[in-house]
Motif scaffolding. Structure first.
Motif, short mmCIF file in Angstrom:
data_model
loop_
_atom_site.label_atom_id
_atom_site.label_comp_id
_atom_site.label_asym_id
_atom_site.label_seq_id
_atom_site.Cartn_x
_atom_site.Cartn_y
_atom_site.Cartn_z
N GLU A 175 0.80 -1.14 0.10
CA GLU A 175 0.05 0.02 -0.05
C GLU A 175 1.11 1.30 -0.02
OE1 GLU A 175 -0.05 -1.42 4.30
OE2 GLU A 175 -0.04 -2.44 2.27
N TRP A 243 -2.91 3.94 -0.85
CA TRP A 243 -4.17 3.97 -0.15
C TRP A 243 -4.18 5.30 0.30
CZ3 TRP A 243 -4.78 3.44 5.37
CH2 TRP A 243 -3.45 3.72 6.48
N ASP A 244 -5.26 5.72 1.06
CA ASP A 244 -5.45 6.93 1.60
C ASP A 244 -4.81 7.25 2.98
OD1 ASP A 244 -7.01 8.10 -0.53
OD2 ASP A 244 -8.82 7.46 0.42
#
Length: 334
Positions: A175, A243-244
């Motif tokens: 990620e 990813w955030d």
């Protein structure tokens, strides 16, 4: 690193701070070591396949013991308890504490923690989010919460001179997207040095190692002082989250070193940077990330450092938390 910096700065300002943390943590923090010993569990309990892995049970036992020690008055007295853990127990047991519990939301919601907040919702859990983005992910669960951006120690993360291509720092997991950073750096014609622990060995062997070469080097898992030198030597720091990111601590660290940033505009990262300190790219677009890296490498290093000191420092973060503590203490006393 977040809790260490917070506790150190609060202590420097004259607050009395007790830090509950894992064995081996810095004793200068007035440490109370959490009990992570699982040897006391019976063999039958440890073999029960319906139970969580031993490390999860150890954490459960540790947090339960810490909270109960405050409930029973074995520790303290305190004016406020600041919870920086990701564990659900402190939140679930907040009503039993004799003083307010403030929880910093370092992640998006996940099942156990969300469940604890939903259970405690009628008691008005006190929360702070590390970014507006993170606050928005929790809004359906707990409503609006104040935001205090994380901070880095700008007396330790000091300005470097640049001159050595690009740098990427972080955990080596899918990620974090280091493979995107490699592709972007190569497209930009920048040598890249990677620093960070190998957390996902399968990902590292299958994806990252084949990308290494004369222009891309993994220098290992470095100490903070080594990272300060490495990041300060770079012309640009690349952040490539897939990813955030709730906040993006590596971005603040780079800016504190005077190293401009090229990053995917995801999660809380856009809140950390400024137009004078970074260039952002559409998430997942390697070509745009390469272009951002080329542009960011030309930005003024003094501006990057100035932005970090003003907006990303531990001092500014603790200013925010002192305000929160004061408001909570006033409400508790009313």
């Amino acid at each position: 690193a977040h809790t260490w910096g917070l506790a150190r700065e609060l202590t420097r300002r004259g607050h009395e701070v007790t830090t509950f943390a894992a064995p081996g943590s810095d004793p200068v923090l007035n440490l109370r070591e959490l009990d992570l010993d699982v040897s006391g569990f019976t063999r039958e309990s440890r073999r029960d396949t319906s139970m969580a892995p031993e490390v999860v049970m150890a954490e459960h036992h540790a947090y339960l013991g810490a909270v109960l020690s405050i409930v029973h008055g074995d520790e303290g007295p305190f004016d406020v308890v600041h919870n920086n853990s990701l564990h659900h127990l402190p939140v679930a047991m907040a009503a039993a504490l004799p003083v307010p519990l403030i929880t910093t939301l370092h992640t998006p919601p996940f099942p156990l923690l969300e469940s604890a907040f939903r259970t405690a919702a009628h008691r008005g859990p006190l929360c702070v989010a590390v970014s507006r983005h993170t606050a928005s992910t929790w809004r359906p669960v707990i409503g609006e919460v104040p935001v205090v951006l994380n901070g880095v120690d700008t007396t330790r993360w000091v300005a470097g001179r640049g001159g050595h291509g690009a740098v990427w720092t972080g955990r080596l997991v899918p990620e974090k997207g280091v493979d995107h950073a490699v592709s972007a750096a190569r497209a930009a014609g920048l040598p890249l040095r990677i620093a960070g622990p190998v957390i996902d060995a399968g990902y590292y062997e299958a994806v990252v190692r084949p990308l290494l070469g004369r222009d891309v080097e993994h220098v290992g898992h470095l100490s903070t002082d080594e990272l300060v030198t490495l990041v300060g030597e770079a012309d640009v720091a690349i952040a490539s989250p897939l990813w955030d990111e709730p906040y993006g601590l590596v971005v603040s660290e780079a800016l504190a070193c005077g190293t401009p940033v090229a990053a995917y505009a995801r999660g809380g990262v856009p809140e950390v940077v400024s137009p004078l300190s970074a260039r952002l790219a559409a998430p997942g677009d390697v070509a745009l990330l390469a272009a951002a890296a080329i542009q960011a490498a030309t930005l003024d290093r003094a501006e990057a450092r100035a932005h970090a000191v003003a907006h990303c420092s531990v001092a500014r973060m603790v200013d925010g938390y002192e305000e929160v503590y004061g408001e909570v203490s006033a409400l508790s006393a009313a």
